[in-house]
Design an enzyme around this catalytic site. Structure first.
Site, PDB file in Angstrom:
ATOM      1  N   MET A   1      -2.482   4.963  -0.412  1.00  0.00           N
ATOM      2  CA  MET A   1      -2.593   6.410  -0.170  1.00  0.00           C
ATOM      3  C   MET A   1      -2.576   7.148  -1.514  1.00  0.00           C
ATOM      4  O   MET A   1      -2.301   8.344  -1.572  1.00  0.00           O
ATOM      5  CB  MET A   1      -1.450   6.894   0.733  1.00  0.00           C
ATOM      6  CG  MET A   1      -1.519   6.250   2.122  1.00  0.00           C
ATOM      7  SD  MET A   1      -0.810   7.249   3.432  1.00  0.00           S
ATOM      8  CE  MET A   1       0.861   7.414   2.883  1.00  0.00           C
TER       9      MET A   1
ATOM     10  N   LEU B   1      -0.748   6.366  -7.524  1.00  0.00           N
ATOM     11  CA  LEU B   1      -0.437   4.957  -7.769  1.00  0.00           C
ATOM     12  C   LEU B   1       0.699   4.755  -8.767  1.00  0.00           C
ATOM     13  O   LEU B   1       0.864   5.538  -9.700  1.00  0.00           O
ATOM     14  CB  LEU B   1      -1.694   4.254  -8.295  1.00  0.00           C
ATOM     15  CG  LEU B   1      -2.926   4.374  -7.388  1.00  0.00           C
ATOM     16  CD1 LEU B   1      -4.104   3.629  -8.021  1.00  0.00           C
ATOM     17  CD2 LEU B   1      -2.648   3.838  -5.996  1.00  0.00           C
TER      18      LEU B   1
ATOM     19  N   HIS C   1       1.678  -0.520  -6.699  1.00  0.00           N
ATOM     20  CA  HIS C   1       0.275  -0.642  -6.297  1.00  0.00           C
ATOM     21  C   HIS C   1      -0.486  -1.537  -7.284  1.00  0.00           C
ATOM     22  O   HIS C   1      -1.313  -2.365  -6.894  1.00  0.00           O
ATOM     23  CB  HIS C   1      -0.414   0.726  -6.304  1.00  0.00           C
ATOM     24  CG  HIS C   1       0.149   1.703  -5.324  1.00  0.00           C
ATOM     25  ND1 HIS C   1       0.848   2.822  -5.710  1.00  0.00           N
ATOM     26  CD2 HIS C   1       0.100   1.731  -3.969  1.00  0.00           C
ATOM     27  CE1 HIS C   1       1.200   3.506  -4.632  1.00  0.00           C
ATOM     28  NE2 HIS C   1       0.770   2.872  -3.569  1.00  0.00           N
TER      29      HIS C   1
ATOM     30  N   GLN D   1      -0.798   8.809  10.325  1.00  0.00           N
ATOM     31  CA  GLN D   1       0.470   8.076  10.250  1.00  0.00           C
ATOM     32  C   GLN D   1       1.641   8.981   9.882  1.00  0.00           C
ATOM     33  O   GLN D   1       2.752   8.508   9.691  1.00  0.00           O
ATOM     34  CB  GLN D   1       0.355   6.887   9.297  1.00  0.00           C
ATOM     35  CG  GLN D   1       0.192   7.241   7.825  1.00  0.00           C
ATOM     36  CD  GLN D   1      -0.097   5.997   6.992  1.00  0.00           C
ATOM     37  OE1 GLN D   1      -1.208   5.459   6.991  1.00  0.00           O
ATOM     38  NE2 GLN D   1       0.889   5.506   6.256  1.00  0.00           N
TER      39      GLN D   1
ATOM     40  N   GLY E   1       2.546  -4.337   0.241  1.00  0.00           N
ATOM     41  CA  GLY E   1       3.865  -4.547  -0.363  1.00  0.00           C
ATOM     42  C   GLY E   1       4.916  -4.904   0.675  1.00  0.00           C
ATOM     43  O   GLY E   1       4.886  -4.427   1.809  1.00  0.00           O
TER      44      GLY E   1
ATOM     45  N   GLN F   1       5.555  -2.547   8.273  1.00  0.00           N
ATOM     46  CA  GLN F   1       4.114  -2.282   8.185  1.00  0.00           C
ATOM     47  C   GLN F   1       3.350  -3.595   7.990  1.00  0.00           C
ATOM     48  O   GLN F   1       2.316  -3.832   8.637  1.00  0.00           O
ATOM     49  CB  GLN F   1       3.833  -1.335   7.026  1.00  0.00           C
ATOM     50  CG  GLN F   1       2.367  -1.263   6.627  1.00  0.00           C
ATOM     51  CD  GLN F   1       2.082  -0.176   5.627  1.00  0.00           C
ATOM     52  OE1 GLN F   1       2.042   0.987   5.982  1.00  0.00           O
ATOM     53  NE2 GLN F   1       1.861  -0.529   4.371  1.00  0.00           N
TER      54      GLN F   1
ATOM     55  N   VAL G   1       8.187  -4.087  -6.156  1.00  0.00           N
ATOM     56  CA  VAL G   1       8.346  -3.857  -7.601  1.00  0.00           C
ATOM     57  C   VAL G   1       9.397  -2.757  -7.775  1.00  0.00           C
ATOM     58  O   VAL G   1       9.373  -1.748  -7.065  1.00  0.00           O
ATOM     59  CB  VAL G   1       7.007  -3.437  -8.244  1.00  0.00           C
ATOM     60  CG1 VAL G   1       7.184  -3.132  -9.726  1.00  0.00           C
ATOM     61  CG2 VAL G   1       5.975  -4.545  -8.060  1.00  0.00           C
TER      62      VAL G   1
ATOM     63  N   SER H   1       5.705   6.214  -4.099  1.00  0.00           N
ATOM     64  CA  SER H   1       5.111   7.504  -4.487  1.00  0.00           C
ATOM     65  C   SER H   1       6.087   8.634  -4.177  1.00  0.00           C
ATOM     66  O   SER H   1       6.078   9.677  -4.825  1.00  0.00           O
ATOM     67  CB  SER H   1       3.805   7.729  -3.728  1.00  0.00           C
ATOM     68  OG  SER H   1       2.939   6.646  -3.959  1.00  0.00           O
TER      69      SER H   1
HETATM   70  O1  PAF Z   1       1.266   1.631   2.620  1.00  0.00           O
HETATM   71  C1  PAF Z   1       0.432   2.564   2.550  1.00  0.00           C
HETATM   72  O2  PAF Z   1       0.191   3.129   1.479  1.00  0.00           O
HETATM   73  C2  PAF Z   1      -0.288   3.011   3.804  1.00  0.00           C
HETATM   74  O3  PAF Z   1       0.548   2.939   4.915  1.00  0.00           O
HETATM   75  C3  PAF Z   1      -1.616   2.267   4.048  1.00  0.00           C
HETATM   76  C4  PAF Z   1      -1.374   0.785   4.283  1.00  0.00           C
HETATM   77  C5  PAF Z   1      -2.537   2.446   2.851  1.00  0.00           C
HETATM   78  C6  PAF Z   1      -2.314   2.829   5.287  1.00  0.00           C
HETATM   79  O4  PAF Z   1      -2.581   4.188   5.151  1.00  0.00           O
END
Ligand code: PAF
Length: 282
Positions: A27, A30, A34, A58, A144, A150, A173, A183
């Site tokens: 998202m 970074l 990431h 989400q 991650g 997730q 990390v 973030s």
């Molecule tokens: O972990 C994230 O940054 C988000 O949940 C993802 C997997 C990119 C889905 O929007």
């Protein structure tokens, strides 16, 4: 590095990329976490794509969708420097033309723990990840382990919908003081940032209890909660000792159980976790 914003361009760009292709869905905004996914993807694939999309489905009502940190220019610079081949950075209308009527519902796993605290969250994650896998057709996708549930939801989606993709979980990390990179750490005031490492310290303490032979999950939960809530800046939302596959709470702190927390720190909500191991496997 090619940057595309439409599904059509992304599909067309994908056909020109050598397989195996690794995908790092993000998202944006970074950080090193990431970038560690990107590096792992680069080490295991011929080409790597990253997506940058703040997925509205989400986020629940009252959550931080509007204020979620964004800096696409910086993200692109970082991805280019790492050697990423393709970035897909669509707008909301491109990903959800006319809204969202068709959902991927990940079932009971998505209703526990993070799913109970954030109703609808994993339905949004499962739906957008399904779209990304369908659009970019990667051979492997990288997530991650900080977002352990997730990762489990994505694995379940891929298994049950028969996506021919390998899902790779990558280690959390951390900042030098132990705080898991996120973030949302950008929301922390200096005092909150100073208090935040206590989250991981409490998890490490919980893991040490299990390693020393503590079998009671309830005792571990309560010690972890006490250590976090001891700090006026931190407020635990939940402390969980759960089965790492079903995310159901367990009574005995058995080997491999997932100790996880969600903690309110000012306007941030931070999550983190560690695996427990028993004295026999230490
Ligand atoms: O972990 C994230 O940054 C988000 O949940 C993802 C997997 C990119 C889905 O929007």
């Amino acid at each position: 590095m090619r940057v595309v914003t439409t599904v059509r361009e992304a599909r067309e760009a994908r056909t020109g990329l050598r397989s195996p292709l690794g995908l790092v869905p993000t998202m944006g905004y970074l950080h090193e976490g990431h970038l560690s996914l990107v590096r792992r993807a680069l080490s295991e694939n011929s080409t790597v794509a990253a997506s940058v999309f703040v997925n509205p489905t989400q986020f629940g009502p009252g959550e931080d969708l509007a204020s979620y940190p964004r800096d696409l220019e910086r993200d692109l610079r970082l991805l280019e420097r790492e050697g990423v081949h393709l970035v897909f950075a669509p707008g909301v209308e491109e990903m959800y033309p006319g809204g969202c009527d068709v959902w991927v519902n990940p079932g009971p796993l998505a209703e526990r723990l993070e799913g109970a605290a954030r109703p609808g969250h994993f339905r949004g994650v499962a739906t957008v990840v399904t779209k990304l896998l369908n659009i970019l057709q990667p051979d492997a996708a990288y997530f991650g382990e900080k977002d352990a549930q997730q990762l489990a939801v994505v694995r379940a989606v891929v298994r049950q919908l028969h996506f021919p993709v390998r899902i790779v979980g990558c280690e959390t990390v951390r900042e030098p003081d132990g705080l898991a990179m996120s973030s949302r750490n950008a929301y922390l005031s200096p005092e909150e940032r100073r208090a935040a490492p206590a989250i991981y310290e409490a998890l490490v303490h919980g893991a040490a209890l299990a390693r020393q032979g503590e079998m009671s999950a309830e005792r571990i939960r309560s010690e972890v909660r006490e250590r976090i809530d001891h700090h006026p800046e931190l407020r635990t939302e939940y402390v969980s000792v759960a089965d790492p596959n079903t995310f159901e709470e367990i009574g005995t702190a058995r080997d491999g159980a997932l100790l996880s927390v969600a903690v309110r720190v000012g306007r941030a909500r931070l999550i983190d976790n560690v695996r427990l191991c028993s004295p026999e496997t230490r």
